[in-house]
Design a protein around this motif. Structure first.
Motif, PDB file in Angstrom:
ATOM      1  N   PRO A   5      -1.358   9.916 -14.744  1.00 44.34           N
ATOM      2  CA  PRO A   5      -2.277  10.886 -14.148  1.00 44.34           C
ATOM      3  C   PRO A   5      -1.618  11.516 -12.928  1.00 44.34           C
ATOM      4  N   ARG A   6      -1.814  12.798 -12.743  1.00 43.30           N
ATOM      5  CA  ARG A   6      -1.172  13.481 -11.620  1.00 43.30           C
ATOM      6  C   ARG A   6      -2.204  14.150 -10.744  1.00 43.30           C
ATOM      7  N   LEU A   7      -1.795  14.349  -9.497  1.00 42.49           N
ATOM      8  CA  LEU A   7      -2.704  15.023  -8.570  1.00 42.49           C
ATOM      9  C   LEU A   7      -2.846  16.499  -8.912  1.00 42.49           C
TER      10      LEU A   7
ATOM     11  N   ALA B 162      11.571   8.877  -9.259  1.00 43.92           N
ATOM     12  CA  ALA B 162      11.823  10.306  -9.049  1.00 43.92           C
ATOM     13  C   ALA B 162      12.150  10.575  -7.595  1.00 43.92           C
ATOM     14  N   ASP B 163      11.548   9.794  -6.734  1.00 44.13           N
ATOM     15  CA  ASP B 163      11.695  10.021  -5.307  1.00 44.13           C
ATOM     16  C   ASP B 163      13.077   9.623  -4.797  1.00 44.13           C
ATOM     17  N   LEU B 164      13.685   8.664  -5.447  1.00 43.34           N
ATOM     18  CA  LEU B 164      14.806   7.973  -4.836  1.00 43.34           C
ATOM     19  C   LEU B 164      16.115   8.032  -5.616  1.00 43.34           C
ATOM     20  N   CYS B 165      16.020   8.097  -6.939  1.00 41.81           N
ATOM     21  CA  CYS B 165      17.195   7.774  -7.736  1.00 41.81           C
ATOM     22  C   CYS B 165      18.031   8.989  -8.119  1.00 41.81           C
TER      23      CYS B 165
ATOM     24  N   ASP C 216       0.839  -1.195   0.000  1.00 39.25           N
ATOM     25  CA  ASP C 216       0.000   0.000   0.000  1.00 39.25           C
ATOM     26  C   ASP C 216       0.874   1.245   0.000  1.00 39.25           C
ATOM     27  N   VAL C 217       0.289   2.365  -0.462  1.00 35.62           N
ATOM     28  CA  VAL C 217       1.111   3.581  -0.578  1.00 35.62           C
ATOM     29  C   VAL C 217       1.763   4.013   0.717  1.00 35.62           C
ATOM     30  N   THR C 218       1.051   3.917   1.836  1.00 39.03           N
ATOM     31  CA  THR C 218       1.661   4.403   3.078  1.00 39.03           C
ATOM     32  C   THR C 218       2.817   3.501   3.495  1.00 39.03           C
ATOM     33  N   ILE C 219       2.690   2.205   3.209  1.00 38.31           N
ATOM     34  CA  ILE C 219       3.766   1.274   3.540  1.00 38.31           C
ATOM     35  C   ILE C 219       4.906   1.456   2.543  1.00 38.31           C
ATOM     36  N   GLN C 220       4.543   1.680   1.289  1.00 37.57           N
ATOM     37  CA  GLN C 220       5.560   1.950   0.268  1.00 37.57           C
ATOM     38  C   GLN C 220       6.416   3.140   0.686  1.00 37.57           C
ATOM     39  N   ALA C 221       5.764   4.178   1.193  1.00 37.30           N
ATOM     40  CA  ALA C 221       6.499   5.373   1.621  1.00 37.30           C
ATOM     41  C   ALA C 221       7.498   5.015   2.718  1.00 37.30           C
ATOM     42  N   GLN C 222       7.090   4.123   3.626  1.00 37.06           N
ATOM     43  CA  GLN C 222       8.006   3.708   4.699  1.00 37.06           C
ATOM     44  C   GLN C 222       9.227   2.985   4.124  1.00 37.06           C
ATOM     45  N   ILE C 223       9.004   2.095   3.178  1.00 36.52           N
ATOM     46  CA  ILE C 223      10.112   1.332   2.600  1.00 36.52           C
ATOM     47  C   ILE C 223      11.040   2.255   1.803  1.00 36.52           C
ATOM     48  N   LEU C 224      10.453   3.196   1.080  1.00 38.22           N
ATOM     49  CA  LEU C 224      11.280   4.130   0.311  1.00 38.22           C
ATOM     50  C   LEU C 224      12.154   4.955   1.248  1.00 38.22           C
TER      51      LEU C 224
ATOM     52  N   GLU D  39       0.428  12.508   1.006  1.00 32.60           N
ATOM     53  CA  GLU D  39       1.861  12.699   1.245  1.00 32.60           C
ATOM     54  C   GLU D  39       2.659  11.483   0.781  1.00 32.60           C
ATOM     55  N   ALA D  40       2.025  10.317   0.891  1.00 31.53           N
ATOM     56  CA  ALA D  40       2.755   9.068   0.642  1.00 31.53           C
ATOM     57  C   ALA D  40       2.998   8.801  -0.838  1.00 31.53           C
ATOM     58  N   ILE D  41       2.244   9.444  -1.707  1.00 30.58           N
ATOM     59  CA  ILE D  41       2.410   9.145  -3.133  1.00 30.58           C
ATOM     60  C   ILE D  41       3.718   9.724  -3.645  1.00 30.58           C
ATOM     61  N   PRO D  42       4.542   8.894  -4.259  1.00 28.74           N
ATOM     62  CA  PRO D  42       5.743   9.452  -4.862  1.00 28.74           C
ATOM     63  C   PRO D  42       5.361  10.232  -6.126  1.00 28.74           C
ATOM     64  N   VAL D  43       5.850  11.451  -6.213  1.00 31.40           N
ATOM     65  CA  VAL D  43       5.497  12.303  -7.347  1.00 31.40           C
ATOM     66  C   VAL D  43       6.505  12.121  -8.470  1.00 31.40           C
ATOM     67  N   PRO D  44       6.031  11.942  -9.692  1.00 37.59           N
ATOM     68  CA  PRO D  44       6.989  11.735 -10.786  1.00 37.59           C
ATOM     69  C   PRO D  44       7.682  13.027 -11.204  1.00 37.59           C
ATOM     70  N   ASP D  45       8.367  13.662 -10.308  1.00 36.42           N
ATOM     71  CA  ASP D  45       9.117  14.868 -10.606  1.00 36.42           C
ATOM     72  C   ASP D  45      10.133  15.104  -9.492  1.00 36.42           C
ATOM     73  N   PRO D  46      11.412  14.852  -9.767  1.00 34.31           N
ATOM     74  CA  PRO D  46      12.413  14.969  -8.703  1.00 34.31           C
ATOM     75  C   PRO D  46      12.566  16.391  -8.188  1.00 34.31           C
ATOM     76  N   ALA D  47      12.105  17.368  -8.948  1.00 33.62           N
ATOM     77  CA  ALA D  47      12.246  18.753  -8.514  1.00 33.62           C
ATOM     78  C   ALA D  47      11.414  19.020  -7.268  1.00 33.62           C
TER      79      ALA D  47
END
Lengths: 390, 345
Positions: free
Chosen positions: A320-322, A280-283, A247-255, B267-275
């Motif tokens: 799709p983006r928020l 994007a978050d990690l690399c 799940d996303v919240t658990i994914q966030a913890q692992i990341l 908050e938990a969603i990783p956003v596809p934008d490193p900026a």
């Protein structure tokens, strides 16, 4: 916010180099050309992302590196240089040895890789049992720790002196500690296992090692897997879709955990995923794969700000983006090609909005188009010769 | 197309769910005595206007799929009402239910499991067309099948093929065609794209949007992916452990989340934008089991704002602002910041 310094690609020494690696699978339907000559270089201490849709060859790349291709897979050509040695020339036994010490891998579904009938502790202990040197060292540390506690609680000076003598004696063994006797081994191993779990920010590690895999949640199992993988301080950690089932919240913890790993242990990590957000978050750097080719390779910022390859451009637009709510998403027409009969030359040409004759005749090479930004597309080398669309 | 963007409610919503509850009994012992309940869905209410899309989002085990199934009576709800055009369908007899069954269809997550591998697409569609109550002649039925398959962006040739000859995206298109064969008006889309790759997902989402516009369909869109939900829905309901935590229009919920869980989820969603890689706040702990729900607010043990009151009392889903409901005692006081990335736009 993250500092600039973290974003710059760390140019240490290369730890892993893939040179023109070709892999095929032999099936009844024909030869599946899964990797079509890929080139990649990983530097020490960087986090690299391998991203692409299903069937693009990202997992095959990982399996080839660690020598875990299935029976029907065959490495046709190429070199995989790891710390100066070609892995493809090594024997099965040597590769196996390497997997237990230098290259570790974590997979998507921890339940298939954990033994359901053994407790977490038993499985973690196994990792340390193989490592005789570490075990002996840990046993010594364990004894010293206990003796020091005893000394603190000593009844009188005579006893205290006795313990101090024993400590001094043990300290003398530090260079070449003996293996602990079987009876004591278990305690030492348990303390090592608990320590490994604590590194993964697992609360209550002493309880977890007595539990079976089915008693843990998905996120916890994945942490155990990572703990096992890095228990022997590998030089390279390959994480294959490790957050996909979570799940996303658990994914966030692992990341978050992976970020800590990178900072605290300075590990080189290869992350394989289909999720552009995770990358994007990690690399630090990202390689985009399509149908067995690396089509674009760049530092993360450059890739997302200015994607060069038409496939990457399409992929980024299709998410799709928020932040935005367009009426329609832009999609890439068609679907991933059949790799038994891949399209000629550039494998993306049937779906590419810019494709022209050359794209069907000559395979584009992965070239540095901008500084540190590589792409395999004729648009950037032969683009001027492209007939204008009528 | 009636819009709910401004929070305008029509006199009678097309679909209305009132206090829906589904508890699965846990049986044990020699005589199969009920020893407890899995409280999958607890007093959930929402409504969908004709032509609108309601998005249900939540992590696994939050009960979103159970709601979808209860609404179609694929499983019988323990209590509560499902009103379609003002008629409560939960107590209808089998015969009375038939027209509603045609009108309401579901599209499942896994297109590899939802199509019969031994049936050609033509035969699958004809079966659904015949089930629509009308008795069309063979030629008419075939013409409809052809029209349906073209409607979802495939062509006549595809009618003669078997499911294994299609890719995931194409199969999902076929599932949509089959769901529309009975002239349905309401579709439950249960994670319709979570098996698909991003580029194909975009195609299917576009198709669903286009069909909704053309045929004035009403959707209940179930997904764990907030971005997909944001793209598809007019109004969003956030679920956690069988409870509705927050309901609001899409724009509102993303720009002004009022429940700490919604906020944490975003908050938990990783956003596809490193900026805009930001220092995220991480929600600790795991989702507790649904058998022994936490006391009080089900979210209290993971919530950083939780007080003693949250442990003791259960917050109701209260109206916090017009058209914005949240089940939190402190919804108005917390002043949760919208995500940094949202402020950017």
């Amino acid at each position: 916010m993250v500092g600039e310094q973290e974003m710059a690609p760390p140019k240490g020494e290369p730890i892993l180099e893939l040179k023109d690696v070709r892999v095929s699978f032999h099936t009844y339907a024909g030869e599946v050309r899964a990797l079509n000559g890929i080139n990649l270089t990983l530097y020490k201490g960087e986090v690299i992302g391998l991203v692409g849709e299903s069937g693009c060859g990202k997992s095959v790349t990982a399996a080839t590196i660690v020598g875990l291709l299935p029976e029907n897979g065959e490495v046709k050509s190429g070199q995989i240089i790891f710390e100066g040695v070609d892995l493809l020339k090594k024997s099965k036994k040597e590769i196996r040895n390497l997997r237990s010490t230098k290259i570790a891998m974590v997979f998507q579904d921890p339940m298939t890789f954990l033994n359901p009938v053994l407790t977490i502790g038993e499985q973690l202990r196994e990792v340390f049992t193989i490592d005789k040197k570490r075990l002996a060292q840990a046993a010594l540390d364990y004894d010293l720790r206990r003796l020091k506690e005893e000394e603190r609680d000593a009844r009188d000076e005579a006893q205290s002196a006795k313990i101090r003598a024993r400590i001094a004696e043990l300290e003398g063994l530090r260079g070449n500690p003996p293996l602990p006797k079987r009876r004591r081994r278990r305690h030492v191993l348990d303390s090592l296992a608990a320590e490994a779990l604590k590194k993964m920010r697992i609360p209550d590690a002493e309880r977890i090692i007595t539990e079976f895999p089915h008693e843990l949640s998905g996120g916890m199992r994945q942490r155990v897997m990572i703990a096992m993988a890095i228990a022997r301080d590998p030089d390279l950690l390959i994480a294959d879709e490790i957050t996909t089932a979570l799940d996303v919240t658990i994914q966030a913890q692992i990341l978050e955990l992976l970020k800590i790993l990178r900072e605290e242990f300075n590990s080189t990590i290869m992350i394989i995923t289909h999720d552009l957000g995770v990358v994007a978050d990690l690399c630090d750097r990202v390689a985009v794969m399509y149908a067995g080719d690396v089509v674009e390779f760049s530092d993360a910022r450059g890739l997302y700000q200015k994607p060069l390859h038409p496939y990457t451009q399409g992929l980024l637009r299709a998410v799709p983006r928020l932040t935005e709510r367009p009426t329609m998403l832009e999609s890439i027409p068609g679907s991933v090609p059949d790799l038994i009969y891949p399209p000629p030359a550039c494998r993306f040409n049937p779906r590419c909005p810019y494709a022209w004759d050359l794209c069907r005749q000559k395979k584009p090479e992965l070239l540095e188009v901008e500084k540190g930004h590589y792409t395999a597309c004729h648009l950037y080398t032969e683009g001027s010769k492209r007939p204008s669309p009528s | 197309m009636p819009s709910v963007h401004g929070g305008i409610k029509t006199a009678q919503p097309f679909i209305k769910v009132v206090n829906l509850k589904k508890w699965f009994p846990i049986t044990g012992g020699l005589f199969g005595r009920t020893v407890g309940y899995v409280r999958a869905v607890n007093e959930v209410s929402f409504e969908i206007p004709k032509g609108g899309t309601f998005g249900l989002v939540g992590e696994s085990g939050s009960g979103k799929t159970t709601i979808g199934r209860c609404m179609l009576r694929l499983i019988e709800p323990t209590s509560g009402q499902v009103l379609v055009d003002g008629v409560d369908i939960t107590n209808l007899k089998r015969k009375q239910m038939a027209p509603y069954r045609r009108m309401m269809q579901i599209i499942f997550q896994d297109p590899y499991a939802s199509l019969d591998p031994r049936q050609t697409i033509k035969s699958a569609l004809l079966e659904a067309i015949r089930a629509s109550g009308e008795k069309p002649s063979a030629t008419d039925a075939f013409a409809r099948a052809k029209k349906l398959i073209e409607l979802v962006g495939l062509n006549e040739d595809h009618l003669y093929r078997f499911p294994h000859e299609f890719s995931g995206g194409q199969r999902q298109r076929i599932a949509v065609a089959r769901a529309l064969a009975t002239n349905s008006e309401f579709l439950i889309l249960d994670e319709p794209t979570s098996f698909l790759d991003v580029s194909v997902q975009a195609q299917v989402l576009n198709l669903l949007k286009q069909l909704q516009k053309d045929l004035n369909l009403t959707y209940l869109f179930i997904s764990h992916n907030l971005s997909v939900i944001a793209h598809m829905s007019d109004r969003v309901g956030v679920m956690y452990l069988g409870k509705m935590m927050e309901v609001a229009n899409t724009q509102t919920i993303y720009s002004n989340p009022m429940h700490p869980y919604t906020h944490a989820l975003m908050e938990a969603i990783p956003v596809p934008d490193p900026a805009i890689r930001h220092q995220r706040e991480i929600l600790h702990g795991d989702v507790p089991g649904v058998v022994n729900l936490p006391s009080g607010c089900v979210f209290h043990d993971r919530c950083k704002y939780a007080t003693q009151k949250c442990k003791d009392e259960i917050p109701g889903l209260d109206v916090q602002a017009p058209g914005h409901e949240a089940a939190c005692f402190y919804a108005k006081d917390l002043n949760l910041q919208p995500l940094a990335l949202y402020q950017k736009s």
